[in-house]
Structure formats: structure tokens, C-alpha cells
Design a protein around this motif. Structure first.
Motif, mmCIF file in Angstrom:
data_model
loop_
_atom_site.group_PDB
_atom_site.id
_atom_site.type_symbol
_atom_site.label_atom_id
_atom_site.label_comp_id
_atom_site.label_asym_id
_atom_site.label_seq_id
_atom_site.Cartn_x
_atom_site.Cartn_y
_atom_site.Cartn_z
ATOM 1 N N TYR A 14 0.860 -1.187 0.000
ATOM 2 C CA TYR A 14 0.000 0.000 0.000
ATOM 3 C C TYR A 14 0.894 1.233 0.000
ATOM 4 N N LEU A 21 3.910 0.455 2.339
ATOM 5 C CA LEU A 21 3.760 -0.595 3.346
ATOM 6 C C LEU A 21 3.663 -1.925 2.615
ATOM 7 N N VAL A 23 2.695 -5.531 2.769
ATOM 8 C CA VAL A 23 1.920 -6.412 3.655
ATOM 9 C C VAL A 23 2.447 -7.845 3.523
ATOM 10 N N VAL A 42 -2.894 -12.563 13.558
ATOM 11 C CA VAL A 42 -3.216 -11.403 14.389
ATOM 12 C C VAL A 42 -3.739 -10.243 13.536
ATOM 13 N N SER A 43 -4.369 -9.324 14.207
ATOM 14 C CA SER A 43 -4.936 -8.150 13.544
ATOM 15 C C SER A 43 -3.851 -7.367 12.805
ATOM 16 N N GLY A 44 -4.166 -6.974 11.589
ATOM 17 C CA GLY A 44 -3.247 -6.131 10.817
ATOM 18 C C GLY A 44 -2.212 -6.890 10.018
ATOM 19 N N VAL A 45 -2.256 -8.222 10.075
ATOM 20 C CA VAL A 45 -1.219 -9.019 9.415
ATOM 21 C C VAL A 45 -1.443 -9.131 7.898
ATOM 22 N N GLY A 46 -2.710 -8.917 7.468
ATOM 23 C CA GLY A 46 -2.966 -8.926 6.013
ATOM 24 C C GLY A 46 -4.011 -9.924 5.544
ATOM 25 N N LYS A 47 -4.830 -10.445 6.462
ATOM 26 C CA LYS A 47 -5.816 -11.466 6.095
ATOM 27 C C LYS A 47 -6.880 -10.931 5.137
ATOM 28 N N THR A 48 -7.422 -9.769 5.475
ATOM 29 C CA THR A 48 -8.451 -9.174 4.613
ATOM 30 C C THR A 48 -7.849 -8.794 3.262
ATOM 31 N N THR A 49 -6.637 -8.268 3.309
ATOM 32 C CA THR A 49 -5.934 -7.919 2.072
ATOM 33 C C THR A 49 -5.829 -9.149 1.168
ATOM 34 N N GLU A 170 -14.194 -13.101 8.485
ATOM 35 C CA GLU A 170 -14.724 -13.117 9.850
ATOM 36 C C GLU A 170 -16.250 -13.218 9.858
ATOM 37 N N HIS A 203 -10.786 -15.587 13.598
ATOM 38 C CA HIS A 203 -10.029 -15.662 14.847
ATOM 39 C C HIS A 203 -10.551 -16.814 15.695
HETATM 40 N N1 LIG Z 1 -6.145 0.758 1.800
HETATM 41 C C1 LIG Z 1 -5.079 0.664 2.604
HETATM 42 N N2 LIG Z 1 -4.096 1.607 2.574
HETATM 43 C C2 LIG Z 1 -3.004 1.509 3.360
HETATM 44 N N3 LIG Z 1 -2.808 0.516 4.240
HETATM 45 C C3 LIG Z 1 -3.742 -0.442 4.334
HETATM 46 C C4 LIG Z 1 -4.937 -0.421 3.520
HETATM 47 N N4 LIG Z 1 -5.668 -1.509 3.842
HETATM 48 C C5 LIG Z 1 -4.987 -2.167 4.799
HETATM 49 N N5 LIG Z 1 -3.837 -1.541 5.093
HETATM 50 C C6 LIG Z 1 -2.805 -1.992 6.053
HETATM 51 O O1 LIG Z 1 -2.380 -3.286 5.660
HETATM 52 C C7 LIG Z 1 -2.205 -4.128 6.793
HETATM 53 C C8 LIG Z 1 -3.060 -5.370 6.651
HETATM 54 O O2 LIG Z 1 -4.432 -5.002 6.772
HETATM 55 P P1 LIG Z 1 -5.616 -6.087 6.740
HETATM 56 O O3 LIG Z 1 -6.889 -5.349 6.783
HETATM 57 O O4 LIG Z 1 -5.386 -6.987 5.590
HETATM 58 O O5 LIG Z 1 -5.346 -6.875 8.109
HETATM 59 P P2 LIG Z 1 -6.187 -8.048 8.794
HETATM 60 O O6 LIG Z 1 -5.243 -9.180 8.997
HETATM 61 O O7 LIG Z 1 -7.419 -8.317 8.013
HETATM 62 O O8 LIG Z 1 -6.560 -7.431 10.213
HETATM 63 P P3 LIG Z 1 -7.904 -7.626 11.141
HETATM 64 O O9 LIG Z 1 -7.760 -8.979 11.792
HETATM 65 O O10 LIG Z 1 -7.803 -6.520 12.119
HETATM 66 O O11 LIG Z 1 -9.093 -7.519 10.244
HETATM 67 C C9 LIG Z 1 -2.532 -3.276 8.008
HETATM 68 O O12 LIG Z 1 -1.328 -2.811 8.552
HETATM 69 C C10 LIG Z 1 -3.342 -2.145 7.454
HETATM 70 O O13 LIG Z 1 -3.165 -0.962 8.195
#
Ligand SMILES: Nc1ncnc2c1ncn2[C@@H]1O[C@H](COP(=O)(O)OP(=O)(O)OP(=O)(O)O)[C@@H](O)[C@H]1O
Ligand SMILES: [Mg+2]
Length: 226
Positions: A14, A21, A23, A42-49, A170, A203
Motif C-alpha cells: 500500500y 507498506l 503487507v 493477528v490483527s493487521g497481518v494482512g488477512k483481509t488484504t 470473519e 479468529h
Molecule cells: N487501503 C489501505 N491503505 C493503506 N494501508 C492499508 C490499507 N488496507 C490495509 N492496510 C494496512 O495493511 C495491513 C493489513 O491489513 P488487513 O486489513 O489486511 O489486516 P487483517 O489481517 O485483516 O486485520 P484484522 O484482523 O484486524 O481484520 C494493516 O497494517 C493495514 O493498516
């Protein structure tokens, strides 16, 4: 068995105000017909991405995703929208139902988008709503539904076009444990009956236990646990 979805050297960065950043990069992943996989981490690791890339809701920075061996990111936007509509179902933590529409209309949307006439789309929607046990909530709007009911409507919508692949982010994350369990059992029943492949980000260990494969996303890596 045939391959449903494959991530090849998948990476996502990103742009940030200063630099980028990263991911993850170079991820490999493959799911065959009827297989189910849980992705934890864990939260923020990139699962949704990761899930958004698998469903081509977002574009990768490197690598690609193949659905039935077709490179999704080589498709034009119309063709890609068509593939998403016909072959992939999405379920989100916060349901993402359209508030102005009834349960039935929300579930009918994918069939309408696929070009079915209204009557046929509504008949299909009624059948899928019955499958998730909500025929008596067909005329309700989302605000008139409980969280568990909203998620069941969202599951019905995701399955309306009989996708090959279900992607759920989730799906029980916003429900109490009992309702979550109900939704999970419903997903498991539907999967057993229809045989779609599924990737569930969760989770919840119980959700993971329902899946054949379990992965852990950790510091840019996707590891198979079981
Ligand atoms: N559009 C974006 N622009 C910049 N950074 C982003 C964007 N979307 C996500 N991120 C960053 O990418 C990383 C991964 O985000 P992601 O949403 O994939 O995490 P996650 O594992 O799904 O977390 P959670 O369990 O909290 O849902 C995070 O550090 C987030 O801040
Ligand atoms: Mg997430």
C-alpha cells in the motif's frame, strides 16, 4: 480434483505518504474443488488484504490469482465483474446488506446483475432464503433483522449464483458465540450440500476446525498449520 483458486507469487504493497507498506509478497496458495481453508493470524497481518485479492476486489502489487486456471488480473473490468458475480460469493464481518432493500431483494441482486429477469431472480432468492431458514423474513429490511439473521441473508446472497468459491471475512466476528455457532453450522451444512470451495478468515478456532486446511498468516508469510 480440479483446481479452483491459486495465488501465484502474490504480493501487496500500500502506498503511504512516505514510502510503501509491504503487507506480504510471494505468497503461494491453492484450493481444489470442494476444499475449505481457514486463514488465521493477528490483527493487521494482512488477512483481509489476502482475501480481497483472491476475490479480485483489489489488485495485487505482484503476482496474480487464477480462478479455474484463468488469470483474473488479465481480464478486462467487465469480464472480471462477470466472473466475480458468477463464480465467487463474498461474506463480510459487517454483513454489507443494502439497507433500503428487503432480505429477498438483497439476495436477488446477484441474479439480477447476472441478467436474470426479475421474476426468476426473485424466485431464486426465495429458494436460497428458504435454504438458510429465513423464508419468513423475506420482506424484512436489514434494520428489522437480528445480527445472525443479517449474516444468514448475506450468506444467501453470496450463494445465490451458486459460486465455485466462497470467501468469508470473519463471518462470525460480529456475532455472539451462540449465534456464531449457528451461522457456522449453517455454512458447514451448505458447504457439505453444495460442495463449493471456501476460504474463511477467522479468529475463531471452531470456525477453523470446520475447515479441512488451516493456515496462519504471520509477518508476510502464509504457513500451513493443518
Ligand atoms: N487501503 C489501505 N491503505 C493503506 N494501508 C492499508 C490499507 N488496507 C490495509 N492496510 C494496512 O495493511 C495491513 C493489513 O491489513 P488487513 O486489513 O489486511 O489486516 P487483517 O489481517 O485483516 O486485520 P484484522 O484482523 O484486524 O481484520 C494493516 O497494517 C493495514 O493498516
Ligand atoms: Mg481483516
Amino acid at each position: 480434483m480440479s483446481e479452483i483458486v491459486r495465488a501465484v507469487g502474490l504480493g501487496k504493497e500500500y502506498p503511504l505518504p512516505k514510502g510503501t507498506l509491504r503487507v506480504f509478497s510471494g505468497l503461494e496458495f491453492c484450493l481444489e474443488e470442494g476444499e475449505t481453508a481457514a486463514v488465521m493470524g493477528v490483527s493487521g497481518v494482512g488477512k483481509t488484504t489476502f482475501l480481497n485479492l483472491l476475490g479480485a476486489l483489489d489488485r495485487p502489487s505482484e503476482g496474480t490469482v487464477r480462478l479455474e486456471e484463468v488469470d483474473l488480473f488479465s481480464l478486462g473490468s467487465r469480464e472480471l465483474a462477470k466472473v466475480r458475480n458468477r463464480k465467487i460469493g463474498f461474506v463480510f464481518q459487517f454483513f454489507h446488506l443494502l439497507p433500503e432493500f428487503t432480505s429477498m431483494e438483497n439476495v436477488a441482486i446477484p441474479a439480477l446483475m447476472a441478467g436474470f429477469p426479475r421474476e426468476k431472480a426473485m424466485a431464486r432468492a426465495a429458494a436460497v432464503l428458504a435454504e438458510v431458514g429465513l423464508e419468513d423474513r423475506a420482506s424484512f429490511r436489514p434494520a428489522q433483522l437480528s445480527g445472525g439473521e443479517m449474516q444468514r441473508v448475506a450468506i444467501a446472497r453470496a450463494l445465490a449464483n451458486e459460486p465455485l468459491l466462497l470467501l468469508a471475512d470473519e463471518p462470525t466476528g460480529n456475532l455472539d458465540w451462540k449465534t456464531g455457532e449457528l451461522v457456522l453450522r449453517l455454512l458447514a451444512d451448505l458447504q457439505a450440500r453444495r460442495g463449493f470451495a471456501a476460504v474463511l478468515v477467522t479468529h475463531n478456532e471452531k470456525v477453523a476446525a470446520f475447515c479441512r486446511k488451516t493456515y496462519l498468516m504471520e509477518r508476510g508469510d502464509l504457513k500451513r498449520l493443518a
